[in-house]
Design a protein around this motif. Structure first.
Motif, PDB file in Angstrom:
ATOM      1  N   ALA A   1       0.134   3.913   7.836  1.00  0.00           N
ATOM      2  CA  ALA A   1      -0.617   4.814   8.716  1.00  0.00           C
ATOM      3  C   ALA A   1      -0.504   6.233   8.171  1.00  0.00           C
ATOM      4  O   ALA A   1       0.601   6.708   7.884  1.00  0.00           O
ATOM      5  N   ILE A   2      -1.626   6.912   8.022  1.00  0.00           N
ATOM      6  CA  ILE A   2      -1.637   8.302   7.577  1.00  0.00           C
ATOM      7  C   ILE A   2      -1.683   9.173   8.822  1.00  0.00           C
ATOM      8  O   ILE A   2      -2.605   9.053   9.633  1.00  0.00           O
TER       9      ILE A   2
ATOM     10  N   VAL B   1      -9.013   1.414   7.385  1.00  0.00           N
ATOM     11  CA  VAL B   1      -9.366   1.253   8.800  1.00  0.00           C
ATOM     12  C   VAL B   1      -9.417   2.629   9.452  1.00  0.00           C
ATOM     13  O   VAL B   1      -8.426   3.369   9.417  1.00  0.00           O
ATOM     14  N   ASP B   2     -10.554   2.965  10.045  1.00  0.00           N
ATOM     15  CA  ASP B   2     -10.658   4.218  10.794  1.00  0.00           C
ATOM     16  C   ASP B   2     -10.171   3.956  12.208  1.00  0.00           C
ATOM     17  O   ASP B   2     -10.923   3.528  13.075  1.00  0.00           O
TER      18      ASP B   2
ATOM     19  N   VAL C   1      -3.407  -2.088   3.514  1.00  0.00           N
ATOM     20  CA  VAL C   1      -4.325  -1.629   4.559  1.00  0.00           C
ATOM     21  C   VAL C   1      -3.907  -0.213   4.950  1.00  0.00           C
ATOM     22  O   VAL C   1      -2.766   0.014   5.351  1.00  0.00           O
ATOM     23  N   ILE C   2      -4.836   0.727   4.815  1.00  0.00           N
ATOM     24  CA  ILE C   2      -4.599   2.133   5.138  1.00  0.00           C
ATOM     25  C   ILE C   2      -5.265   2.444   6.475  1.00  0.00           C
ATOM     26  O   ILE C   2      -6.453   2.159   6.667  1.00  0.00           O
ATOM     27  N   PHE C   3      -4.504   3.061   7.400  1.00  0.00           N
ATOM     28  CA  PHE C   3      -5.032   3.406   8.712  1.00  0.00           C
ATOM     29  C   PHE C   3      -5.156   4.927   8.833  1.00  0.00           C
ATOM     30  O   PHE C   3      -4.164   5.654   8.676  1.00  0.00           O
TER      31      PHE C   3
ATOM     32  N   TYR D   1       4.965   1.717   9.122  1.00  0.00           N
ATOM     33  CA  TYR D   1       5.173   2.709   8.065  1.00  0.00           C
ATOM     34  C   TYR D   1       4.165   3.841   8.209  1.00  0.00           C
ATOM     35  O   TYR D   1       3.001   3.611   8.554  1.00  0.00           O
ATOM     36  N   ALA D   2       4.625   5.058   7.899  1.00  0.00           N
ATOM     37  CA  ALA D   2       3.760   6.224   8.057  1.00  0.00           C
ATOM     38  C   ALA D   2       3.935   7.183   6.886  1.00  0.00           C
ATOM     39  O   ALA D   2       5.027   7.310   6.312  1.00  0.00           O
TER      40      ALA D   2
END
Length: 292
Positions: free
Chosen positions: A121-122, A152-153, A232-234, A254-255
């Protein structure tokens, strides 16, 4: 300190600022590209030099690939979708911003992906930190080295991923699945918007995003997606505006924190770090964004 210089017979490798001509011109197979990416993460070499060191390409192969890029750069970099200039790893691959993203990619691959972790997660403390910019470019950069990547938005309050990738903002997306209008999350995936990169946009606006993101259906969605993709990037909204980012990061585990000079105070970042820890999200690092 490890010596990452090339042997004498490889020292004449011609210079290229982007450093991944072999990848951009498709001269390596997907399996070879993955091997190079793993070696790149371990050594810190650029992609082309890592390929040469592994014996998967010669300096002559690199020179040929670079000449091809110089002759038809626009053709080779043109995406299938109408991506915006904000996607700097595509629009300005030789620039300092794209190089910074590639450095971040190397660190994420070596410290996160190599450990078998599939989600990230960003997060940012305040609006305007550049979270979406980092999420989109990092996802594209990971896809460029052969990782099967999904972006993923999950910013359901102020989504921008659709605009960056030229996706219809009124089309189906994450909210479509969460609001029970699609039976499976795969039904709202836009596959291969760029090679190796798929996208789930936010979807139509909803009135209760926090409830949707906190529900069992979103947990099921994440579980399914993590089995289908290498990473997968959120993208998430600012943590000072809602608890959405903490909910998402706590679920995926994770962030990565993004801060922007003159946008957030140190106390804001410290508070976000503490909140992420309380949500049981492991912070893998932070990024000071000076570009977006």
């Amino acid at each position: 300190m490890t010596d990452t210089s090339l042997p004498a017979d490889q020292a004449e490798l011609p210079a290229l600022t982007a450093g991944d001509a072999l990848l951009q011109t498709g001269l390596l197979s997907d399996s070879d590209a993955r091997k190079v990416a793993e070696h790149q993460a371990k050594t810190g070499l650029d992609f082309d030099r890592a390929a040469v060191e592994l014996g998967l390409a010669t300096p002559e192969d690199v020179a040929q690939a670079r000449l091809q890029l110089q002759g038809s750069l626009a053709l080779n970099l043109a995406p299938s979708a109408d991506v915006t200039e904000e996607l700097v790893v595509i629009s300005d691959p030789a620039g300092v911003r794209a190089e910074a993203i590639r450095l971040l990619r190397t660190q994420v691959m070596s410290q996160h992906v190599a450990a078998g972790r599939r989600a990230l997660a960003i997060c940012g403390a305040v609006d305007g930190s550049g979270v979406t910019y980092v999420a989109a470019n990092l996802a594209a950069a990971l896809a460029q080295v052969g990782l099967k990547t999904l972006l993923v938005d999950a910013n359901l309050r102020n989504p921008r991923i659709d605009g960056i990738f030229g996706i219809d903002p009124g089309g189906p997306g994450l909210t479509t699945y969460l609001a029970l209008e699609a039976s499976r999350p795969e039904r709202v995936v836009y596959p291969e918007v760029l090679p190796n990169l798929s996208v789930i946009p936010a979807g139509p606006p909803v009135g209760r995003p926090q409830e949707l993101l906190s529900g069992a259906r979103f947990r099921l969605c994440v579980d399914i997606l993590l089995r289908e993709y290498d990473i997968v990037i959120f993208d998430t909204p600012a943590s000072n505006e809602s608890a959405d980012a903490l909910t998402i990061a706590g679920l995926v585990g994770y962030a990565l924190i993004v801060a922007r000079r003159d946008k957030a105070y140190i106390n804001d970042i410290q508070s976000l770090s503490e909140q992420l820890g309380a949500a049981r999200a492991i912070i893998i690092g932070s990024v000071l964004n000076e570009f977006e």
